[in-house]
Write an enzyme that holds these catalytic residues in place. Structure first.
Site, short mmCIF file in Angstrom:
data_model
loop_
_atom_site.label_atom_id
_atom_site.label_comp_id
_atom_site.label_asym_id
_atom_site.label_seq_id
_atom_site.Cartn_x
_atom_site.Cartn_y
_atom_site.Cartn_z
N GLY A 166 11.28 -28.50 -33.36
CA GLY A 166 11.17 -27.93 -34.69
C GLY A 166 9.94 -27.07 -34.86
O GLY A 166 9.42 -26.48 -33.92
N GLY A 167 9.43 -27.05 -36.09
CA GLY A 167 8.27 -26.22 -36.41
C GLY A 167 7.03 -26.58 -35.62
O GLY A 167 6.15 -25.74 -35.43
N GLY A 175 5.52 7.42 -16.31
CA GLY A 175 4.90 6.71 -17.42
C GLY A 175 4.30 5.39 -17.00
O GLY A 175 3.30 4.94 -17.59
N ALA A 176 4.86 4.74 -15.99
CA ALA A 176 4.32 3.46 -15.54
C ALA A 176 2.91 3.64 -14.97
O ALA A 176 2.06 2.77 -15.13
CB ALA A 176 5.24 2.85 -14.49
#
Length: 527
Positions: free
Chosen positions: A182-183, A417-418
């Site tokens: 859960g949380g 771009g890499a």
């Protein structure tokens, strides 16, 4: 064993009161019952105090609020008020340096968090932030204490708020030694590092029963949120180990590589490995042929002190390596493409992994060394639809935002771009080196020639021969090892055998680097 927490105190003199105190402290130390301890051991798990003893230097633990008890009533809680309220908190030392810790005691209310339990954790977190010392949480709890209702949930809110306040200020390490559902799982997710133990620790937002009820899928707890799942598939866990002893020993090792807070540098050590040691083996480790794979880990082990490194997220996004190591006794963070996996391309997961690591290094004053052998970003519909643009931008943003010393080394390919994203000189690398085997270009020679000379190749009587000749011409004109150096985009082309000494010398020069970012509340990084 008599439960002194439910027994009125009767002694009237000082010695009697001291005897009562020692009796209470002994009960606190032993826990609720031998039966509860045996049940914990039967599951293959240590108790909270046994874990703390493994984590901290012997005899250094100083407990905070060991006599704390909850004040809740209803649902039988008024008759059950054990000391510690299910969490052991305090501080001690690891390798002689102060470390704060809290450990859930699963023997008490299943380690579930109630109001008093949460307040103890809040207090120790506040103390860690004020003292400027790392915080380690040993997690083994059943979530919010249902009997206390919304008060317990508010307790988690206080933890999350403090996790966020401490982010980038002190190292925060979460060690998962039991269930976390859960949380409650969001606290570890907010920390710098997550350790898990196979078979005994799990993390998930909704458990197997809910998953089956909603989706019809049947899955075990480990299959849904076990250590191997989070270490290799989700990327939630940075490290996974077979047992608690090995896990906590590695936590100690990690702490030895981190500063106490963001105002300090990582601890330096004496180094017996010569700074000027030549690495002749590197000639053979890295093939000159850019299409042949090799293990980048072997390169890293050759250039760092004693060949030792701690790899982060070793089993997730394996096409990139993120590791902490030392060079001449100084801690460095290493980001490196791994040609053995997907040819070392950048993809969504690799970009996220490296971006978070770069941010962590920058937050804690750890110089960053980037080793490039990258053919580009991974093409594909799944990558584009999955948001490779924004995920790749995370890595770009992390590097551009980093003010620690940054050194990059191009071993072989660095395309498109890499190349820019992997800490090129144009985005702020302090020093950029390359081996004579480097190829820095917009794209590979074959692809580039196919674009530039498409018509010429198509009109040729022998297209393949023409293509081969034009590829050779393009490579000799724009992709020779000294093209970038001639234009000032690489500071020097170095002998691979001298890599260690060159990098150590550069790190020594950059040790006093100081850089300021523009004044702002905070940036807005790509999501």
């Amino acid at each position: 064993m008599t439960d002194l927490s439910q027994t009125p105190l009767a002694a009237s003199d000082a010695r009697g009161r001291v005897a009562e105190l020692h009796a209470i402290r002994e009960q606190v130390r032993r826990g609720p019952s031998e039966r509860a301890t045996e049940a914990q051991h039967t599951k293959g798990k240590l108790t909270a105090r046994e874990r703390i003893e493994l984590l901290l230097d012997e005899g250094s633990f100083q407990e905070v609020e060991p006599l704390r008890r909850h004040r809740a009533t209803g649902f039988g809680l008024e008759d059950r008020k054990p000391y510690t309220d299910g969490v052991v908190t305090g501080w001690g030392t690891v390798h002689g340096r102060t470390v704060f810790v809290y450990a859930h005691d699963f023997r008490i209310f299943g380690g579930a968090l109630g109001e008093a339990h949460a307040q103890k954790i809040h207090k120790i977190m506040d103390m860690a932030i004020a003292a400027g010392a790392p915080l380690v949480s040993l997690n083994d709890g059943a979530g919010a204490r249902i009997q206390e209702g919304v008060v317990a949930l508010a307790g988690y809110g206080g933890i999350f708020q403090r996790n966020t306040a401490a982010s980038g200020v002190i190292p925060q390490i979460s060690v998962m030694l039991g269930p976390c559902a859960g949380g409650a799982a969001y606290s570890p997710a907010l920390t710098d590092f997550v350790f898990m133990v196979r078979d005994t620790s799990q993390m998930f937002i909704t458990g197997p029963d809910v998953v089956q009820a909603v989706t019809g899928a049947q899955v075990s707890q480990n299959g849904l949120g076990g250590a191997d799942v989070h270490a290799s598939t989700s990327g939630v866990a940075h490290f996974a180990y077979d047992d608690e002893t090995a896990c906590l020993e590695e936590v100690r090792y990690l702490l030895s590589l981190l500063p106490s807070n963001n105002r300090e540098n990582p601890p330096r050590t004496e180094c017996a490995d010569p700074a000027d040691r030549r690495g002749e083996v590197l000639y053979d480790l890295v093939p000159a042929d850019g299409n042949r794979p090799y293990d980048m880990r072997a390169v890293i082990e050759e250039i760092v002190d004693e060949g030792e490194m701690l790899e982060v997220h070793e089993r997730w996004a394996t096409n990139i390596i993120c590791a902490l190591a030392r060079m001449d006794g100084q801690v460095v963070g290493i980001v490196a493409n791994q040609p053995q996996q997907l040819a070392g391309v950048l993809d969504i997961h690799a970009s996220e992994k490296a971006a978070r690591f770069v941010q962590m290094c920058d937050a804690f004053n750890i110089p960053i060394l980037t080793l490039l052998d990258v053919p580009g970003f991974l093409p594909g519909v799944d990558q584009e639809h999955g948001g490779i643009i924004r995920h790749g931008a995370k890595l770009l943003y992390a590097y551009c935002n980093a003010t620690v010393p940054r050194i990059s080394l191009v071993l072989r390919k660095a395309y498109g771009g890499a190349y820019i994203v992997m800490d090129s000189q144009s985005i702020g690398a302090d020093l950029t080196y390359a081996w004579p085997t480097n190829e820095i270009a917009v794209m590979g020679a074959e692809g580039a020639a196919g674009v530039i000379f498409r018509r010429q190749i198509a009109a040729s009587d022998d297209p393949e021969a023409t293509r081969a000749e034009l590829v050779k011409e393009y490579r000799s004109e724009l992709m020779h090892p000294y093209y970038a150096a001639e234009r000032g985009l690489v500071d020097d082309v170095i002998d691979p055998a001298e890599t260690r000494s060159v990098l150590i010398g550069a790190l020594a020069m950059l040790r006093t680097k100081h850089a300021d970012l523009p004044a702002r509340k905070h940036g807005n990084p790509p999501q």
